[in-house]
Enzyme design. Structure first.
Site, PDB file in Angstrom:
ATOM      1  CG  HIS A  67     -27.087  -1.445  14.232  1.00 11.18           C
ATOM      2  ND1 HIS A  67     -27.307  -0.234  15.475  1.00 11.18           N
ATOM      3  CD2 HIS A  67     -26.115  -1.866  14.313  1.00 11.18           C
ATOM      4  CE1 HIS A  67     -26.094   0.047  14.888  1.00 11.18           C
ATOM      5  NE2 HIS A  67     -25.277  -0.337  14.473  1.00 11.18           N
TER       6      HIS A  67
ATOM      7  CB  SER B  64     -52.577 -20.787  19.068  1.00 13.36           C
ATOM      8  OG  SER B  64     -53.828 -20.362  18.419  1.00 13.36           O
TER       9      SER B  64
ATOM     10  CE  LYS C  41     -48.429 -18.395  16.376  1.00 13.59           C
ATOM     11  NZ  LYS C  41     -49.032 -17.339  17.099  1.00 13.59           N
TER      12      LYS C  41
ATOM     13  CD  GLU D 244     -43.496 -15.878  23.630  1.00 10.19           C
ATOM     14  OE1 GLU D 244     -43.937 -14.813  22.904  1.00 10.19           O
ATOM     15  OE2 GLU D 244     -44.806 -17.003  23.960  1.00 10.19           O
TER      16      GLU D 244
END
Ligand code: ARG
Length: 527
Positions: free
Chosen positions: A222, A343, A349, A356
């Site tokens: 979980h 970024s 970043k 992704e």
């Protein structure tokens, strides 16, 4: 960077080229598949919704006069511009040119040997096809919608090169067995690329698992800290998935290893062809046994796509873990710069874009499987033109899968794991609570359910004090249950917890070491 070179082979760069030139779906100013005007050179300047455009197409001068050179014999008029556009598969099936030429050369040679065409014609056809292959390699394949597809494009070029003998090539075959053969060859190579990509990923996983056989991290259920595990064990979980994925591709490849060529349009042919010879020349194990099935079957593509979807699904789970692990609150992993982006606004970043995109691509690959399943559902035997739509989803999925595998192998090979951070996180989450319960069962004869309750009380106490379980004073533990003694502390460290889980397939460093060894052996990494 290891593992980032796409395995070469038929179709890969061609796929990238042809897909890049083919926006899927409708685009403004174009109908049908949405092939852009710039790519095709076709003069489509009006939006599809314009009635003027539609009328214009139907009354196009060329449509009334120019019937198709390949099949136009029974037609008084040529196709409308809409028919030409909806019919044309050349924008995408030109990716099959190598397979198409290989199939034609095998067929022509066989026709010559069987005396169905003369040896001289077979030789001139072969030389012409070899020359066309050189042209395609050098200049790419031109897209003329009037020539519909790669088969007619090549035959038309062959006619221009060698004249009337070109017309003998299509003896005892049809585009139906031709395309089924080409596509099988392409998909078979895609299976081989996937297997190679998976092997590279397996090697990266096993290498890193060997380095981290004893590195302790929290294991989750979980996404809550559950029990300590070793990083090597976690990585080997993906090794096992990759192993099964590879076997799915190998299995699909073996099943599709039958040659449809010679099935002709649907019923076979009256010419004395030698199907064993063409099957062998194209590297197939045998010819297909039923001509109706052979021209209608697209299971081989569906087998590939379902293996690809399953594989992509596994990759997306691994990608998701890397994304979570790379986030600042976790901080378990630093992904390679070469597979990350920055970024434009936030200088600090470093985004896990490759991971992704692997996660995202799994959706498109699964979509490709669903797309072809729905295309095939309910089609009567034998060939229907719907089946022309089999190629874009397969080409798209294969390109995405090849890239995803390469990206993932690179990420695993070149990521840096923050082992101190993993260890601290394993220490922090009461990950050894089960060890306390197991200890009560083992050392004090407490039934597990009761031990679970006792341990729950100990966790509650430790949580309220803000300390780890093994930092609770013995007296406090004994106040919860008098059967606890000082020997319990040996069981409560994360090291003893993972070492204790030495059942076959368990997380103990000793077991992980064995699994790494076995995996390296099966991958031939230690020869
Ligand atoms: N372009 C077609 C395809 O990809 C080739 C087969 C055409 N066969 C036919 N009977 N029209 O499916």
């Amino acid at each position: 960077m290891k593992g980032l070179i796409l395995a070469g082979g038929i179709g890969s760069p061609a796929w990238l080229r042809s897909m890049a030139a083919m926006p899927l779906g409708l685009t403004a100013g174009s109908v049908g598949r949405g092939v852009s005007c710039a790519d095709s050179g076709a003069p489509l300047s009006q939006p599809a919704s314009s009635s003027a455009r539609v009328t214009g197409i139907v009354s196009d001068e060329r449509d009334k006069t120019g019937s198709n050179a390949m099949w136009g014999g029974r037609f008084a008029a040529g196709p409308s511009a809409i028919m030409r556009e909806i019919n044309a598969s050349i924008p995408f099936d030109k990716a099959l040119w190598r397979e198409d030429i290989a199939g034609s050369r095998a067929h022509a040679a066989m026709l010559g040997v069987q005396g169905i065409i003369s040896g001289a014609d077979a030789a001139v056809i072969d030389a012409g096809l070899a020359r066309i292959a050189e042209e395609y390699e050098r200049d790419g394949v031109s897209e003329d919608w009037d020539l519909e597809d790669i088969h007619m494009t090549t035959e038309s070029r062959l006619t221009a090169l060698i004249g009337a003998a070109a017309g003998r090539l299509h003896t005892a075959r049809s585009r139906n067995d031709q395309v089924a053969t080409d596509f099988r060859l392409w998909v078979r190579a895609a299976c081989e690329r996937a297997e190679a990509g998976l092997e590279a990923l397996q090697r990266a996983l096993v290498t890193r698992a060997g380095e981290h056989a004893a590195t302790i991290m929290p294991g989750f259920t979980h996404l809550q800290t559950a029990q300590p595990v070793t990083l090597g064990h976690h990585l080997l979980a993906y090794y096992e998935m990759a192993r099964r994925d590879r076997s799915r591709f190998a299995d699909a490849r073996a099943r599709m290893d039958e040659c449809p060529l010679g099935s002709a349009a649907l019923a076979g042919t009256g010419f004395p062809i030698d199907r064993d010879a063409t099957a062998q020349a194209l590297g197939f194990a045998r010819p297909t046994a039923n001509s109706l099935d052979a021209v209608s079957d697209r299971d081989f593509a569906l087998d590939y796509l379902s293996a690809a979807a399953q594989c992509a699904l596994h990759l997306s789970r691994l990608a998701e873990e890397l994304i979570v692990w790379a986030s600042q609150p976790f901080g378990f992993v630093c992904l390679p710069d070469a597979l990350s982006t920055g970024s434009s606004i936030m200088p600090q970043k470093k985004n896990p874009d490759a991971a992704e995109l692997v996660r995202g691509h799994s959706g498109r690959i699964t979509g490709a499987l669903v797309s072809l399943m729905v295309t095939m559902k309910g089609l009567p035997l034998a060939y229907s033109k719907d089946m022309q739509d089999d190629k874009p989803p397969v080409f798209e999925a294969a390109g995405l899968l090849d890239l995803s595998l390469a990206a993932m192998a690179g990420m695993i090979a070149d990521s840096t794991f923050d082992t101190a951070r993993m260890r601290a996180s394993a220490d922090a989450g009461f990950a050894t609570a089960t060890d306390l319960a197991d200890w009560l069962v083992r050392e004090a004869g407490v039934p597990f359910r009761e031990a679970h309750h006792i341990t729950g009380a100990a966790v509650r106490l430790a949580e309220s004090r803000g300390v780890a379980l093994d930092r609770l004073p013995l007296a406090d533990l004994q106040a919860i249950d008098a059967r606890i003694n000082e020997r319990v502390f040996a069981a409560l460290s994360v090291e003893s917890s993972v070492a204790a889980r030495a059942s076959y397939g368990g997380t103990a460093p000793v077991r992980v070491g064995e699994q790494v060894k076995a995996a390296r052996l099966s991958l031939g990494m230690d020869d």
